[in-house]
Design a protein around this motif. Structure first.
Motif, PDB file in Angstrom:
ATOM      1  N   ILE A   1      -6.032  36.702 -32.101  1.00 61.17           N
ATOM      2  CA  ILE A   1      -7.241  35.963 -31.764  1.00 61.17           C
ATOM      3  C   ILE A   1      -8.437  36.893 -31.931  1.00 61.17           C
ATOM      4  O   ILE A   1      -8.369  38.075 -31.586  1.00 61.17           O
ATOM      5  CB  ILE A   1      -7.159  35.397 -30.320  1.00 61.17           C
ATOM      6  CG1 ILE A   1      -8.348  34.490 -30.016  1.00 61.17           C
ATOM      7  CG2 ILE A   1      -7.024  36.502 -29.287  1.00 61.17           C
ATOM      8  CD1 ILE A   1      -8.170  33.688 -28.728  1.00 61.17           C
ATOM      9  N   GLN A   2      -9.499  36.354 -32.498  1.00 56.83           N
ATOM     10  CA  GLN A   2     -10.735  37.128 -32.655  1.00 56.83           C
ATOM     11  C   GLN A   2     -11.524  36.993 -31.355  1.00 56.83           C
ATOM     12  O   GLN A   2     -11.786  35.895 -30.900  1.00 56.83           O
ATOM     13  CB  GLN A   2     -11.560  36.591 -33.830  1.00 56.83           C
ATOM     14  CG  GLN A   2     -12.819  37.372 -34.104  1.00 56.83           C
ATOM     15  CD  GLN A   2     -12.538  38.802 -34.524  1.00 56.83           C
ATOM     16  OE1 GLN A   2     -11.629  39.056 -35.292  1.00 56.83           O
ATOM     17  NE2 GLN A   2     -13.301  39.731 -34.018  1.00 56.83           N
ATOM     18  N   THR A   3     -11.882  38.130 -30.742  1.00 60.28           N
ATOM     19  CA  THR A   3     -12.591  38.135 -29.457  1.00 60.28           C
ATOM     20  C   THR A   3     -13.783  39.085 -29.533  1.00 60.28           C
ATOM     21  O   THR A   3     -13.902  39.859 -30.492  1.00 60.28           O
ATOM     22  CB  THR A   3     -11.667  38.629 -28.320  1.00 60.28           C
ATOM     23  OG1 THR A   3     -11.482  40.045 -28.444  1.00 60.28           O
ATOM     24  CG2 THR A   3     -10.323  37.934 -28.340  1.00 60.28           C
TER      25      THR A   3
ATOM     26  N   THR B   1       3.960  35.340 -30.047  1.00 61.36           N
ATOM     27  CA  THR B   1       4.446  36.480 -30.823  1.00 61.36           C
ATOM     28  C   THR B   1       3.866  36.446 -32.235  1.00 61.36           C
ATOM     29  O   THR B   1       3.983  35.444 -32.937  1.00 61.36           O
ATOM     30  CB  THR B   1       5.987  36.492 -30.870  1.00 61.36           C
ATOM     31  OG1 THR B   1       6.477  36.611 -29.536  1.00 61.36           O
ATOM     32  CG2 THR B   1       6.510  37.644 -31.717  1.00 61.36           C
ATOM     33  N   GLY B   2       3.228  37.526 -32.606  1.00 61.35           N
ATOM     34  CA  GLY B   2       2.686  37.647 -33.954  1.00 61.35           C
ATOM     35  C   GLY B   2       1.436  36.815 -34.199  1.00 61.35           C
ATOM     36  O   GLY B   2       1.034  36.628 -35.345  1.00 61.35           O
TER      37      GLY B   2
ATOM     38  N   LEU C   1      -7.265  40.737 -31.300  1.00 59.63           N
ATOM     39  CA  LEU C   1      -6.190  41.116 -30.388  1.00 59.63           C
ATOM     40  C   LEU C   1      -4.973  40.240 -30.617  1.00 59.63           C
ATOM     41  O   LEU C   1      -5.105  39.052 -30.892  1.00 59.63           O
ATOM     42  CB  LEU C   1      -6.637  40.935 -28.927  1.00 59.63           C
ATOM     43  CG  LEU C   1      -7.885  41.660 -28.460  1.00 59.63           C
ATOM     44  CD1 LEU C   1      -8.241  41.223 -27.044  1.00 59.63           C
ATOM     45  CD2 LEU C   1      -7.666  43.157 -28.518  1.00 59.63           C
ATOM     46  N   GLU C   2      -3.789  40.820 -30.444  1.00 59.60           N
ATOM     47  CA  GLU C   2      -2.583  40.011 -30.432  1.00 59.60           C
ATOM     48  C   GLU C   2      -2.595  39.242 -29.116  1.00 59.60           C
ATOM     49  O   GLU C   2      -2.972  39.786 -28.072  1.00 59.60           O
ATOM     50  CB  GLU C   2      -1.337  40.874 -30.550  1.00 59.60           C
ATOM     51  CG  GLU C   2      -0.080  40.031 -30.685  1.00 59.60           C
ATOM     52  CD  GLU C   2       1.165  40.831 -31.000  1.00 59.60           C
ATOM     53  OE1 GLU C   2       2.185  40.177 -31.292  1.00 59.60           O
ATOM     54  OE2 GLU C   2       1.147  42.057 -30.940  1.00 59.60           O
ATOM     55  N   LEU C   3      -2.213  37.989 -29.130  1.00 60.39           N
ATOM     56  CA  LEU C   3      -2.212  37.181 -27.908  1.00 60.39           C
ATOM     57  C   LEU C   3      -1.396  37.853 -26.803  1.00 60.39           C
ATOM     58  O   LEU C   3      -1.749  37.767 -25.631  1.00 60.39           O
ATOM     59  CB  LEU C   3      -1.682  35.773 -28.181  1.00 60.39           C
ATOM     60  CG  LEU C   3      -2.609  34.851 -28.966  1.00 60.39           C
ATOM     61  CD1 LEU C   3      -1.934  33.506 -29.221  1.00 60.39           C
ATOM     62  CD2 LEU C   3      -3.932  34.657 -28.252  1.00 60.39           C
ATOM     63  N   LYS C   4      -0.343  38.563 -27.160  1.00 63.30           N
ATOM     64  CA  LYS C   4       0.500  39.252 -26.169  1.00 63.30           C
ATOM     65  C   LYS C   4      -0.306  40.273 -25.365  1.00 63.30           C
ATOM     66  O   LYS C   4       0.041  40.591 -24.233  1.00 63.30           O
ATOM     67  CB  LYS C   4       1.671  39.964 -26.848  1.00 63.30           C
ATOM     68  CG  LYS C   4       2.685  39.044 -27.462  1.00 63.30           C
ATOM     69  CD  LYS C   4       3.695  38.605 -26.448  1.00 63.30           C
ATOM     70  CE  LYS C   4       4.825  37.874 -27.140  1.00 63.30           C
ATOM     71  NZ  LYS C   4       5.686  37.200 -26.228  1.00 63.30           N
TER      72      LYS C   4
END
Length: 181
Positions: free
Chosen positions: A87-89, A83-84, A94-97
């Motif tokens: 990650i740089q992709t 939560t919160g 993007l939020e991990l969720k």
């Protein structure tokens, strides 16, 4: 007087010792938390490699439970740790969720992937002959993805895309993807 000073020094020493133990405990806790976050992120990236390389239509079904079992933690821990966190992709930040996707019942793909497929089919439809929801469901079935017309309609509505009859009328000048209002 000397005894009073010795007692005060001893109690001050014990107080410092307590603070030092508290600091050590906090550092251990932060280390464990960081390690759990790293393990979780590694699983998410490994399981969603196709999505990261190819886009939304490739997002795999993945639940908190799946990740929790893989890292040996409870689902609530995985939920809290993601939560919160971002990650740089190759697909941006993007939020991990966002890397979790629910498996559509009876399908081997996620609902998010099917929603992306619905969007792509509508974006590539001929302007003079927009695809009805049942036609989209049939096209998906040919790809081995069995979904009900109602599911297509639900995803289309979530994407704020008007029904076929309204898209046909809007084809003249308005954006075909905009909901008639």
């Amino acid at each position: 007087r000397l005894c009073a000073y010795a007692e005060q020094a001893a109690s001050g020493h014990e107080g410092m010792r307590g603070l030092l133990e508290e600091a050590r405990w906090m550092l251990r806790s932060l280390g464990i938390r960081n390690e759990t976050l790293l393990k979780t992120a590694r699983v998410l990236v490994a399981r969603q490699q196709a999505f990261l390389e190819h886009g939304e239509e490739s997002i795999a079904p993945l639940t908190l439970k799946d990740v929790a079992e893989e890292i040996g933690m409870h689902e609530s821990t995985v939920s809290r740790i993601t939560t919160g966190k971002y990650i740089q992709t190759p697909r941006g930040t993007l939020e991990l969720k966002q890397l979790f996707a629910v498996r559509l019942e009876g399908a081997d793909v996620s609902g998010a992937a099917i929603k992306a497929m619905v969007r792509r089919l509508i974006e590539s439809e001929p302007a003079h002959a927009p695809l009805a929801d049942d036609a989209i469901a049939a096209l998906l079935a040919r790809q081995g993805i069995r979904v009900a017309r109602r599911t297509v309609a639900k995803y289309r509505e979530q994407l704020a895309i008007a029904p076929a009859r309204e898209r046909k009328r809007a084809a003249g000048g308005e954006t075909r993807m905009a909901r008639a209002g």
